[in-house]
Scaffold this motif. Structure first.
Motif, PDB file in Angstrom:
ATOM      1  N   LEU A  76       1.228  -1.236  -0.250  1.00 52.82           N
ATOM      2  CA  LEU A  76      -0.239  -0.028   0.022  1.00 52.82           C
ATOM      3  C   LEU A  76       1.058   0.930  -0.208  1.00 52.82           C
ATOM      4  O   LEU A  76       1.622   1.278   0.602  1.00 52.82           O
ATOM      5  CB  LEU A  76      -0.648   0.271   0.993  1.00 52.82           C
ATOM      6  N   ASN A  77       0.685   2.867  -0.820  1.00 56.13           N
ATOM      7  CA  ASN A  77       1.686   3.567  -0.819  1.00 56.13           C
ATOM      8  C   ASN A  77       0.170   4.436   0.139  1.00 56.13           C
ATOM      9  O   ASN A  77      -0.464   3.464   1.870  1.00 56.13           O
ATOM     10  CB  ASN A  77       0.965   4.250  -1.998  1.00 56.13           C
ATOM     11  N   MET A  78       1.295   5.180   1.169  1.00 55.93           N
ATOM     12  CA  MET A  78       1.389   6.422   2.168  1.00 55.93           C
ATOM     13  C   MET A  78      -0.004   6.445   2.214  1.00 55.93           C
ATOM     14  O   MET A  78      -0.610   6.241   3.524  1.00 55.93           O
ATOM     15  CB  MET A  78       1.801   7.291   2.209  1.00 55.93           C
ATOM     16  N   MET A  79      -0.618   6.926   1.224  1.00 51.64           N
ATOM     17  CA  MET A  79      -2.370   7.130   1.532  1.00 51.64           C
ATOM     18  C   MET A  79      -3.277   6.405   1.556  1.00 51.64           C
ATOM     19  O   MET A  79      -3.951   6.537   2.738  1.00 51.64           O
ATOM     20  CB  MET A  79      -2.777   8.292  -0.244  1.00 51.64           C
ATOM     21  N   MET A  80      -2.947   4.973   1.028  1.00 51.28           N
ATOM     22  CA  MET A  80      -3.942   3.626   1.103  1.00 51.28           C
ATOM     23  C   MET A  80      -3.251   3.325   2.446  1.00 51.28           C
ATOM     24  O   MET A  80      -4.532   3.310   3.116  1.00 51.28           O
ATOM     25  CB  MET A  80      -3.334   2.877  -0.209  1.00 51.28           C
ATOM     26  N   ARG A  81      -2.650   3.662   3.107  1.00 51.32           N
ATOM     27  CA  ARG A  81      -2.246   3.125   4.069  1.00 51.32           C
ATOM     28  C   ARG A  81      -2.617   3.779   5.178  1.00 51.32           C
ATOM     29  O   ARG A  81      -3.890   3.293   6.183  1.00 51.32           O
ATOM     30  CB  ARG A  81      -0.395   3.631   4.629  1.00 51.32           C
ATOM     31  N   MET A  82      -2.906   4.861   4.849  1.00 51.16           N
ATOM     32  CA  MET A  82      -3.578   6.075   6.078  1.00 51.16           C
ATOM     33  C   MET A  82      -5.415   6.055   5.697  1.00 51.16           C
ATOM     34  O   MET A  82      -6.201   5.880   6.767  1.00 51.16           O
ATOM     35  CB  MET A  82      -3.776   7.840   5.671  1.00 51.16           C
ATOM     36  N   MET A  83      -5.355   5.398   4.807  1.00 46.99           N
ATOM     37  CA  MET A  83      -7.753   5.607   4.202  1.00 46.99           C
ATOM     38  C   MET A  83      -7.713   4.138   5.264  1.00 46.99           C
ATOM     39  O   MET A  83      -8.552   3.799   5.433  1.00 46.99           O
ATOM     40  CB  MET A  83      -8.073   5.255   3.042  1.00 46.99           C
ATOM     41  N   ILE A  84      -6.842   3.133   4.349  1.00 49.49           N
ATOM     42  CA  ILE A  84      -7.465   1.314   5.120  1.00 49.49           C
ATOM     43  C   ILE A  84      -6.823   0.812   5.600  1.00 49.49           C
ATOM     44  O   ILE A  84      -7.145  -0.199   6.575  1.00 49.49           O
ATOM     45  CB  ILE A  84      -7.715   0.987   3.691  1.00 49.49           C
ATOM     46  N   GLY A  85      -5.118   1.131   6.294  1.00 52.24           N
ATOM     47  CA  GLY A  85      -4.452   0.678   7.595  1.00 52.24           C
ATOM     48  C   GLY A  85      -5.462  -0.396   8.745  1.00 52.24           C
ATOM     49  O   GLY A  85      -5.415  -1.701   9.073  1.00 52.24           O
TER      50      GLY A  85
END
Length: 147
Positions: free
Chosen positions: A105-114
């Motif tokens: 996951l890229n940083m944005m995806m990590r923040m959104m769905i981590g």
């Protein structure tokens, strides 16, 4: 790659019996077919639609009765991931199970769905443990499981 690990769950069944059930996608058909769209499964692959997304999975590795490694397959989600079902036999009717998800996951995806992924992996592990411990979900027919 980010890693999400479930809590460990105790299942009061032999590891071999659990492995026989989780090491074939076609064993999931009775429990999953009416919960997702366009469910298709063979022994080593499955595909379905969930919330408009096509998911394609394949069993990449398995070692009885220790683990099953599942990976995303081509033509499915645009995120590479792998998923392990780990089994640790403790005694004849005592197996510990843990699920591990690794996703690119890229940083944005990590923040959104981590956080949601961690919650989901914990829920899936608990549901599997409950099913094997006799808390059977509606629509699941244990006699339909192939070994």
């Amino acid at each position: 790659m980010q890693e999400y690990t479930s809590k460990q769950h105790r299942i009061q069944r032999p590891a071999e019996q659990i492995f026989a059930a989780v090491s074939r996608f076609d064993n999931l058909t009775p429990a999953v077919a009416d919960r997702v769209e366009e469910w298709q499964a063979t022994e080593d692959t499955c595909s379905f639609k969930a919330k408009g997304f096509t998911v394609k999975l394949r069993i990449a590795e398995k070692e009885a009765p220790k683990y099953v490694k599942i990976e995303s397959d081509e033509g499915g989600l645009p995120v590479d991931f792998s998923f392990w079902i780990q089994l640790q036999p403790v005694a004849a009717y005592d197996t510990r199970m843990r699920l591990v998800l690794r996703a690119d996951l890229n940083m944005m995806m990590r923040m959104m769905i981590g956080g949601k992924l961690q919650g989901a992996i914990d829920q899936i592990a608990e549901a599997l443990a409950n099913a094997f411990n006799g808390i059977v979900p509606p629509g699941f027919d244990p006699s339909a499981v192939q070994s």
